[in-house]
Write a protein that holds these residues in place. Structure first.
Motif, mmCIF file in Angstrom:
data_model
loop_
_atom_site.group_PDB
_atom_site.id
_atom_site.type_symbol
_atom_site.label_atom_id
_atom_site.label_comp_id
_atom_site.label_asym_id
_atom_site.label_seq_id
_atom_site.Cartn_x
_atom_site.Cartn_y
_atom_site.Cartn_z
ATOM 1 N N GLU A 53 0.782 -1.085 -0.083
ATOM 2 C CA GLU A 53 0.064 0.034 0.102
ATOM 3 C C GLU A 53 0.855 1.352 0.110
ATOM 4 N N THR A 54 0.816 1.933 -1.195
ATOM 5 C CA THR A 54 1.691 3.112 -1.284
ATOM 6 C C THR A 54 0.954 4.305 -1.135
ATOM 7 N N ILE A 55 -0.307 4.392 -0.230
ATOM 8 C CA ILE A 55 -0.912 5.793 0.098
ATOM 9 C C ILE A 55 0.228 6.524 0.748
ATOM 10 N N GLN A 56 0.153 7.587 0.258
ATOM 11 C CA GLN A 56 0.892 8.784 1.133
ATOM 12 C C GLN A 56 0.249 9.082 2.537
ATOM 13 N N VAL A 57 0.876 8.057 3.425
ATOM 14 C CA VAL A 57 0.197 8.194 4.710
ATOM 15 C C VAL A 57 0.554 9.737 5.250
ATOM 16 N N ASN A 58 1.708 10.183 4.982
ATOM 17 C CA ASN A 58 2.444 11.411 5.853
ATOM 18 C C ASN A 58 1.345 12.663 4.822
ATOM 19 N N ARG A 59 1.130 12.467 3.688
ATOM 20 C CA ARG A 59 0.304 13.269 3.149
ATOM 21 C C ARG A 59 -1.358 13.518 3.647
ATOM 22 N N ALA A 60 -1.661 12.405 3.806
ATOM 23 C CA ALA A 60 -3.063 12.323 4.457
ATOM 24 C C ALA A 60 -3.036 12.703 5.977
ATOM 25 N N LEU A 61 -2.032 12.378 6.742
ATOM 26 C CA LEU A 61 -2.201 12.918 7.937
ATOM 27 C C LEU A 61 -2.000 14.313 8.104
ATOM 28 N N MET A 62 -1.373 14.699 7.150
ATOM 29 C CA MET A 62 -0.952 16.373 6.997
ATOM 30 C C MET A 62 -2.263 17.175 6.805
ATOM 31 N N LYS A 63 -3.057 16.325 5.960
ATOM 32 C CA LYS A 63 -4.394 16.877 5.384
ATOM 33 C C LYS A 63 -5.279 16.962 6.712
ATOM 34 N N ARG A 64 -4.979 16.077 7.412
ATOM 35 C CA ARG A 64 -6.072 15.821 8.759
ATOM 36 C C ARG A 64 -5.492 16.895 9.745
ATOM 37 N N TYR A 65 -4.155 16.932 9.754
ATOM 38 C CA TYR A 65 -3.566 18.231 10.601
ATOM 39 C C TYR A 65 -4.023 19.496 10.376
ATOM 40 N N TYR A 66 -4.384 19.777 8.946
ATOM 41 C CA TYR A 66 -4.837 21.077 8.335
ATOM 42 C C TYR A 66 -6.458 21.156 9.020
ATOM 43 N N MET A 67 -7.126 20.169 9.022
ATOM 44 C CA MET A 67 -8.529 20.244 9.598
ATOM 45 C C MET A 67 -8.613 20.424 10.890
ATOM 46 N N ILE A 68 -7.437 20.001 11.748
ATOM 47 C CA ILE A 68 -7.480 20.277 13.171
ATOM 48 C C ILE A 68 -7.213 21.899 13.415
ATOM 49 N N GLN A 69 -6.337 22.455 12.498
ATOM 50 C CA GLN A 69 -6.037 23.966 12.480
ATOM 51 C C GLN A 69 -7.255 24.688 12.302
ATOM 52 N N LYS A 70 -8.232 24.143 11.482
ATOM 53 C CA LYS A 70 -9.507 24.866 11.105
ATOM 54 C C LYS A 70 -10.226 24.598 12.165
ATOM 55 N N ALA A 71 -10.335 23.720 13.079
ATOM 56 C CA ALA A 71 -10.987 23.466 14.152
ATOM 57 C C ALA A 71 -10.826 24.535 15.255
ATOM 58 N N LYS A 72 -9.325 24.719 15.306
ATOM 59 C CA LYS A 72 -8.924 25.499 16.264
ATOM 60 C C LYS A 72 -9.304 26.903 16.154
ATOM 61 N N ASP A 73 -9.671 27.495 14.876
ATOM 62 C CA ASP A 73 -9.865 28.951 14.658
ATOM 63 C C ASP A 73 -11.534 28.900 14.824
ATOM 64 N N ALA A 74 -12.454 27.988 14.822
ATOM 65 C CA ALA A 74 -13.713 27.771 14.772
ATOM 66 C C ALA A 74 -14.346 28.548 16.241
ATOM 67 N N ASP A 75 -15.089 29.494 16.158
ATOM 68 C CA ASP A 75 -15.832 29.987 17.114
ATOM 69 C C ASP A 75 -17.149 29.088 17.485
ATOM 70 N N VAL A 76 -17.745 28.409 16.526
ATOM 71 C CA VAL A 76 -19.021 27.756 16.813
ATOM 72 C C VAL A 76 -18.882 26.278 15.975
ATOM 73 N N ILE A 77 -19.262 25.332 16.752
ATOM 74 C CA ILE A 77 -18.613 23.928 16.509
ATOM 75 C C ILE A 77 -20.027 23.249 16.532
ATOM 76 N N GLY A 78 -20.297 22.421 15.385
ATOM 77 C CA GLY A 78 -21.493 21.595 15.263
ATOM 78 C C GLY A 78 -21.084 20.155 15.777
ATOM 79 N N ILE A 79 -21.732 19.339 16.568
ATOM 80 C CA ILE A 79 -21.466 18.134 17.133
ATOM 81 C C ILE A 79 -22.629 17.284 16.172
ATOM 82 N N VAL A 80 -22.272 16.563 15.310
ATOM 83 C CA VAL A 80 -23.235 15.645 14.437
ATOM 84 C C VAL A 80 -23.136 14.382 14.790
ATOM 85 N N VAL A 81 -24.190 13.916 15.263
ATOM 86 C CA VAL A 81 -24.438 12.535 15.685
ATOM 87 C C VAL A 81 -24.702 11.652 14.547
#
Length: 449
Positions: free
Chosen positions: A260-288
């Motif tokens: 499996e040659t999926i670019q794990v580091n690239r995928a993890l960095m994409k998720r890390y970018y999502m973490i940064q977006k969550a840090k900047d959010a003031d209103v967060i929706g919890i979706v069940v």
């Protein structure tokens, strides 16, 4: 068919929608009664139902197995004399047990067929019947041998899609005896949950549908994983979770093995970018995204406290299966966190207007005691084991503080439409007969025909 048109005259009668034929991929796996009893484990299922005395049983099928559902239901009903119900649709993903739908018929037990995420359920007993997808075991052994024959002492962890679980014991045995591999580590899956007389539950780790036992002095990061199954969310979760391990796979459908040659580091960095977006959010929706997985309410409560402690505003949504149109209705929400099973929690949110993160990612974003290390957790129940302390927002006098001037409130005040006006003390009046017909042609319209 007569056409009902309104005054504008450009709306059809809706027959095209009613008569539309939808293509659903559902083919019979069983060509005979014998195959039906083997693939769907009729004998085992009958024994479980009779031993436990269940009177109402729900059968949950994914779309691709619905073609066999009536025959399976008939066979079980004839042999058990119980009330059998078929759940032909699911509230969320088909890999999750749908306790909500089962409760509509007061079911006492659920038989889940096909692929499963193996997330533990909160209430009803569940029997998993994974089915038996065909596989050329000899060819799979050859593929395995080609990958690892240079070093037969290396630790190799065998993982697989549950639809191939029926042949894994034989596969591992032949690796050890015929191919002389010395360090094969077999993983196991649970096929029963919440049965009081189920002794298998004792050997498996709590809240886990999959488990394995590592030999002494062997760490998981030193293992190479060999996965049997086609490319799926199960494989993606394994690659993300065990991102320090090499992962090889064998696809029985196309008879191809690969690294499996999926670019794990690239995928993890994409998720890390999502973490940064969550840090900047003031209103967060919890979706069940689940109503059946054990501990989901505890996770939601934890997320609410985490968000409030960070000085942000949480909102909770229960909206069934996600789509772009649904999520776009809540533009004041700056980030969503999805509480779902491991196979449905990783959402590629590039099509959505707002980022969608997992509970683990939100934990990294808002909990200052947690740091991004590359470790990744997709199962929110494992996340709970890392967080035993409740978060409470308190002021200097140790009393619970009140959040004021929230971003959500400010957004609401800026709206031109803020909902229907509430008029209290309105005089009660008798109900009157309203208009009849349909919106494009009411009966009181002159040209409704």
């Amino acid at each position: 068919m007569a056409s009902l048109q309104g005054k504008n005259g450009f709306v059809d009668d809706g027959s095209a929608v009613i008569e539309r034929v939808l293509e659903v991929k559902s083919e019979k796996l069983a060509a005979s009664v014998k195959q039906l009893e083997d693939i769907y484990e009729i004998d085992r299922t009958v024994k479980v139902l009779l031993d436990n005395g269940f009177e109402k049983v729900a059968l949950q099928f994914p779309d691709e197995l619905l073609a066999d559902s009536t025959e399976v239901a008939t066979a079980l009903k004839e042999r058990t004399k119980k009330k059998i119900f078929v759940l032909a649709d699911t509230s969320y993903g088909s890999c999750c047990v749908d306790e909500v739908a089962a409760k509509h018929v007061d079911a006492e037990c659920i038989i889940h067929y096909g692929r499963s995420c193996l997330s533990p359920c909160s209430q009803l007993p569940v029997l998993y019947v994974f089915g038996k997808q065909p596989i050329d075991l000899a060819h799979c052994l050859e593929s395995f041998d080609q990958f690892f024959k240079q070093d037969k002492n290396q630790p190799l962890l065998i993982m697989y899609d549950v639809v191939y679980s029926y042949c894994i014991d034989d596969f591992v045995l032949r690796l050890r005896n015929e191919r002389n591999f010395k360090n094969i580590i077999q993983s196991f899956v649970k096929s029963e949950f919440n049965f009081s007389n189920n002794l298998k539950d004792i050997s498996a780790p709590k809240n886990s549908g999959r488990h394995y036992i590592l030999p002494e002095n062997i760490l998981i990061e030193n293992c190479t994983i060999f996965y049997i199954g086609y490319e799926s969310l199960t494989l993606t979760n394994i690659i993300m979770t065990y991102n320090k391990c090499k992962v090889f796979s064998y696809n029985p459908e196309i008879r191809i093995g690969r690294l499996e040659t999926i670019q794990v580091n690239r995928a993890l960095m994409k998720r890390y970018y999502m973490i940064q977006k969550a840090k900047d959010a003031d209103v967060i929706g919890i979706v069940v995204g689940t109503l059946g997985i054990a501990s989901y309410l505890i996770v939601i409560s934890h997320l609410k406290k985490l968000i409030i402690h960070a000085g942000k505003k949480p909102y909770t949504f229960v909206m069934g299966k996600l789509n772009v149109a649904k999520m776009a209705n809540f533009m004041e929400i700056e980030c969503f966190v999805l509480v779902a099973c491991p196979e449905n929690s990783l959402i590629d949110s590039k099509e959505f207007y707002r980022p969608i993160v997992t509970p683990f990612e939100l934990e990294i974003a808002l909990n200052p005691s947690r740091q991004w290390t590359g470790e990744y957790i997709t199962d929110f129940q494992l996340l709970l084991s890392y967080n035993m302390k409740d978060l409470t927002l308190r002021n200097q006098n140790t009393s619970v503080s009140t959040l004021i001037n929230s971003a959500a409130g400010e957004y609401f005040n800026s709206r031109t439409f803020q909902g229907l006006e509430q008029i209290k003390g309105t005089e009660v009046q008798l109900a009157e007969e309203g208009r009849s017909g349909i919106a494009k042609g009411y009966t009181d319209e002159v040209d409704h025909l």
